[in-house]
Scaffold this motif. Structure first.
Motif, mmCIF file in Angstrom:
data_model
loop_
_atom_site.group_PDB
_atom_site.id
_atom_site.type_symbol
_atom_site.label_atom_id
_atom_site.label_comp_id
_atom_site.label_asym_id
_atom_site.label_seq_id
_atom_site.Cartn_x
_atom_site.Cartn_y
_atom_site.Cartn_z
ATOM 1 N N LEU A 1 34.876 28.107 30.194
ATOM 2 C CA LEU A 1 33.986 29.233 30.443
ATOM 3 C C LEU A 1 34.777 30.458 30.875
ATOM 4 N N LEU A 2 35.813 30.224 31.706
ATOM 5 C CA LEU A 2 36.575 31.316 32.305
ATOM 6 C C LEU A 2 38.058 31.135 32.055
ATOM 7 N N GLU A 3 38.780 32.244 31.975
ATOM 8 C CA GLU A 3 40.237 32.240 31.865
ATOM 9 C C GLU A 3 40.808 33.067 33.007
ATOM 10 N N TRP A 4 41.923 32.605 33.579
ATOM 11 C CA TRP A 4 42.564 33.327 34.666
ATOM 12 C C TRP A 4 43.481 34.397 34.092
ATOM 13 N N ASP A 5 43.338 35.613 34.565
ATOM 14 C CA ASP A 5 44.175 36.728 34.136
ATOM 15 C C ASP A 5 45.223 36.988 35.213
ATOM 16 N N GLU A 6 46.494 36.733 34.884
ATOM 17 C CA GLU A 6 47.576 36.870 35.859
ATOM 18 C C GLU A 6 47.749 38.314 36.324
ATOM 19 N N GLU A 7 47.541 39.273 35.410
ATOM 20 C CA GLU A 7 47.783 40.678 35.749
ATOM 21 C C GLU A 7 46.801 41.193 36.794
ATOM 22 N N ILE A 8 45.526 40.917 36.584
ATOM 23 C CA ILE A 8 44.512 41.443 37.504
ATOM 24 C C ILE A 8 44.101 40.407 38.548
ATOM 25 N N GLU A 9 44.669 39.206 38.427
ATOM 26 C CA GLU A 9 44.452 38.119 39.387
ATOM 27 C C GLU A 9 42.967 37.824 39.602
ATOM 28 N N TYR B 1 39.393 35.843 37.263
ATOM 29 C CA TYR B 1 38.913 35.222 36.031
ATOM 30 C C TYR B 1 38.224 36.260 35.141
ATOM 31 N N HIS B 2 38.308 36.019 33.841
ATOM 32 C CA HIS B 2 37.459 36.775 32.912
ATOM 33 C C HIS B 2 36.819 35.798 31.947
ATOM 34 N N ALA B 3 35.727 36.213 31.329
ATOM 35 C CA ALA B 3 34.982 35.326 30.436
ATOM 36 C C ALA B 3 35.764 35.109 29.150
ATOM 37 N N MET B 4 35.909 33.832 28.745
ATOM 38 C CA MET B 4 36.612 33.559 27.503
ATOM 39 C C MET B 4 35.843 34.124 26.316
ATOM 40 N N HIS B 5 34.517 34.036 26.340
ATOM 41 C CA HIS B 5 33.705 34.616 25.271
ATOM 42 C C HIS B 5 33.094 35.936 25.754
ATOM 43 N N LYS C 1 30.788 22.875 39.497
ATOM 44 C CA LYS C 1 32.189 23.236 39.712
ATOM 45 C C LYS C 1 32.412 24.750 39.786
ATOM 46 N N LEU C 2 31.365 25.534 39.543
ATOM 47 C CA LEU C 2 31.552 26.990 39.455
ATOM 48 C C LEU C 2 32.195 27.555 40.716
ATOM 49 N N ASP C 3 31.826 27.037 41.872
ATOM 50 C CA ASP C 3 32.403 27.534 43.116
ATOM 51 C C ASP C 3 33.701 26.820 43.477
ATOM 52 N N SER C 4 33.751 25.517 43.257
ATOM 53 C CA SER C 4 34.909 24.734 43.711
ATOM 54 C C SER C 4 36.077 24.751 42.732
ATOM 55 N N ALA C 5 35.781 24.724 41.426
ATOM 56 C CA ALA C 5 36.855 24.667 40.417
ATOM 57 C C ALA C 5 36.432 25.447 39.175
ATOM 58 N N PRO C 6 36.319 26.779 39.284
ATOM 59 C CA PRO C 6 35.792 27.572 38.160
ATOM 60 C C PRO C 6 36.600 27.424 36.876
ATOM 61 N N PHE D 1 28.532 36.951 37.215
ATOM 62 C CA PHE D 1 29.161 38.242 37.487
ATOM 63 C C PHE D 1 30.046 38.171 38.729
ATOM 64 N N LYS D 2 29.607 37.431 39.727
ATOM 65 C CA LYS D 2 30.404 37.275 40.939
ATOM 66 C C LYS D 2 31.752 36.645 40.618
ATOM 67 N N HIS D 3 31.765 35.583 39.820
ATOM 68 C CA HIS D 3 33.009 34.904 39.477
ATOM 69 C C HIS D 3 33.900 35.757 38.565
ATOM 70 N N LEU D 4 33.296 36.743 37.918
ATOM 71 C CA LEU D 4 34.077 37.647 37.076
ATOM 72 C C LEU D 4 34.576 38.865 37.857
ATOM 73 N N GLY D 5 34.308 38.883 39.149
ATOM 74 C CA GLY D 5 34.843 39.949 39.993
ATOM 75 C C GLY D 5 33.966 41.169 40.105
ATOM 76 N N PHE D 6 32.714 41.101 39.622
ATOM 77 C CA PHE D 6 31.792 42.231 39.750
ATOM 78 C C PHE D 6 31.190 42.238 41.161
ATOM 79 N N THR D 7 31.124 43.390 41.773
ATOM 80 C CA THR D 7 30.294 43.530 42.964
ATOM 81 C C THR D 7 28.838 43.599 42.516
ATOM 82 N N ASP D 8 27.910 43.402 43.450
ATOM 83 C CA ASP D 8 26.489 43.506 43.095
ATOM 84 C C ASP D 8 26.167 44.885 42.532
#
Length: 581
Positions: free
Chosen positions: A431-439, A441-445, A458-463, A497-504
């Motif tokens: 579902l998610l990929e880790w981006d090393e540059e911006i540290e 996750y971003h959505a794979m799709h 697992k979304l909170d414990s192991a995204p 959105f939270k896991h993608l780094g968006f604020t509310d």
């Protein structure tokens, strides 16, 4: 009409009939007393004949002034051809011309309008309107048209509704770069051209349309290559009240329908493979399964034998090239040079030859015994006469390198035939990929893809371990289409959105309209988008999509025919509130 028939339809049965043809002069052959002109239109070629003493003198005089690509109208009588031409459908007849009119003269074209043209690509792109007169280019556009009609008919029969979505939309930070359009009446604000109609088609499901499709233009401001253009076309689809298998069944059916109706090829059920399995076996999420050479993990067989390159590697992986044990040193060196190319980046290549006498010859003989190499061969499925090729390194890196080598070997051995089609579905992407540059996750799709239900905890414990309810259709190593079951619940979308780094605040500013819509009875829904240009190129047996687009851009994103992009005048910029530094 200025014609009674086209240049491709007359046959011997029409002999004695008076007809009128129009078209372009393909070729003039003047033998003095006799003249022949090949007249061409979209439908074919018909030979016109003129003869001193029989043809009207004015007609003969007009014919002698014709040049290539003149547009003419010819009236005459269909007669049986003395010297028949079995290479064209009209080769049994010719037209004895009684009246001839020049509808428009032509300059000498910059290249010959024939399949084997003398024009280079840059020249042909500058005069694209002339290039489109060539049979092989026109036939590609005809194929595109047939595919589009077949898609529309298939989906219409399944109660899909074709809906046009906006072209001037809002820019979003996810995905590729947007093309932006300044707004004159809203100074300092910009529209974006859509990278896809994703949110709109989801809103159409909220609206209750149930089944939507659109053959739609999309835009991405990204670097170009053979299968990319700044503007491209998608078959964009969405369905309500569906599970993944419902979507796969529908669009597998559409794909089978297209192959059967356009190419006369029938398929059974498409195989399915998980993303993890695809990476393990092929090192690619779009594997070409027209041939074998599946990856074999050789860690157990190769490590702790004193060969540091393998001992220190996270993964040692091999493929078996059938019948290649006779490769010469020169051929093996060429393979080593191939994997060392900067775009692949391997440091070296290890090989094992399975000799006819049952022995093994390896480039690392001093570290491994015959028994060791036999174990390699057994793991790799290699037999007498085969060649084992081995790479090692960090797991993700070496898989990508071995994928390139596998495809290269497939080409070298003639195993990747353009007229052989092997489709499959790739499912269960991360579902998610880790981006090393911006540290983060971003959505794979994209951010609207639903996770698999069994992974939601697992979304909170192991995204990074969460799998997406997503799927790609791959044919011959090319991603033809992809999609997912979507999130249709506001709370789940907010969590994503939270896991993608968006604020509310950011989520509301970018996608508040969609979140609000989910509060008004959004149905479960999912969909898919096919790359229509890629699909056309595959059906045509090409690697490049450019010839399947009427007026494409070059590799610099330019239309050299109309010289675009181009500057605009200062008055226009002033109206838009734009100042150039």
């Amino acid at each position: 009409m200025l014609r009674s028939h086209t240049c491709g339809e007359l046959r011997i049965e029409q002999a004695g009939t008076e007809v009128v043809l129009t078209g372009w002069v393909q070729r003039v052959r003047d033998k003095g007393a006799l003249m022949w002109i090949d007249l061409r239109d979209r439908y074919g070629i018909t030979q016109l004949t003129f003869e001193e003493g029989k043809s009207d003198p004015h007609v003969m005089e007009t014919a002698r002034k014709l040049g290539r690509e003149f547009v003419i109208q010819a009236k005459g009588v269909v007669v049986e051809r003395y010297s028949k031409n079995d290479k064209i459908p009209t080769g049994d007849i010719e037209l004895n011309v009684t009246e001839l009119e020049v509808l428009n003269a032509s300059n000498t074209p910059p290249f010959v309008i024939e399949n084997d043209t003398d024009g280079g690509e840059d020249l042909r792109m500058k005069y694209r309107y002339l290039d489109l007169r060539r049979n092989e280019v026109r036939e590609k556009l005809e194929l595109r048209s047939k595919l589009a009609i077949a898609v529309r008919n298939y989906l219409a029969d399944l109660n899909f509704i074709e809906v046009e979505t906006p072209v001037l939309i809002k820019s979003t930070p996810e995905g590729a770069r947007d093309f932006v359009v300044p707004s004159r009446i809203n100074p300092g604000q910009f529209y974006a051209l859509p990278q896809s109609p994703q949110t709109f088609k989801q809103l159409l499901m909220v609206s209750g349309l149930d089944r939507y499709f659109q053959i739609v233009k999309c835009f991405r401001d990204e670097d170009l290559r053979a299968d990319r253009q700044p503007e491209f076309t998608q078959i964009d689809c969405e369905m309500s009240f569906v599970k993944r298998e419902d979507v796969l069944e529908t669009f597998e059916g559409m794909t089978r329908h297209l192959f059967k109706s356009i190419k006369g090829i029938e398929f059974g059920t498409f195989p399915q493979i998980t993303y993890a399995e695809a990476m393990e076996k092929y090192g690619s999420d779009k594997p070409d399964i027209r041939f074998g050479m599946e990856f074999k993990n050789l860690n157990e067989e190769t490590q702790n034998k004193g060969f540091n390159v393998f001992d220190q590697a996270e993964l040692v992986v091999g493929i078996c090239a059938k019948g290649c044990a006779e490769y010469t040193r020169k051929q093996l060196d060429a393979l080593t040079d191939f994997v060392r190319r900067p775009q692949i980046g391997a440091k070296g290549l290890v090989y094992v030859k399975c000799n006819a006498d049952g022995t093994f010859k390896s480039s690392v003989d001093k570290f491994y015994s015959q028994e060791d190499l036999k174990a390699w061969a057994e793991k790799a499925g290699a037999e007498v006469g085969d060649l084992i090729l081995v790479l090692s390194g960090a797991q993700n890196t070496v898989r990508k390198q071995m994928n390139e080598l596998r495809l290269h070997m497939g080409n070298e051995l003639g195993l990747r035939k353009s007229n052989d089609y092997k489709p499959l579905w790739v499912i269960d992407f991360p579902l998610l990929e880790w981006d090393e540059e911006i540290e983060r996750y971003h959505a794979m799709h994209h951010p609207f893809t639903a996770p698999l239900k069994e992974d939601m905890s697992k979304l909170d414990s192991a995204p990074g371990e969460v799998r997406a309810n997503a799927y790609d259709l791959v044919i011959n190593g090319v991603e033809i289409g992809g999609g997912s079951i979507r999130i249709h619940d506001r709370d789940m979308q907010k969590l994503m959105f939270k896991h993608l780094g968006f604020t509310d605040e950011e989520a509301k500013a970018q996608f508040g309209f969609l979140m609000d819509a989910f509060e008004y009875g959004a149905p479960p829904h999912g969909g898919v988008a096919f790359g229509f240009d890629r699909l056309c190129a595959m059906f045509g047996g090409s690697e490049t999509i450019r010839d399947y687009i009427a007026f494409p851009k070059n590799t610099s994103g330019r239309d050299v025919m109309i010289d675009s992009p181009s500057p605009v005048n200062n008055d226009q910029l002033k109206e838009l509130g734009i100042k150039l530094s």
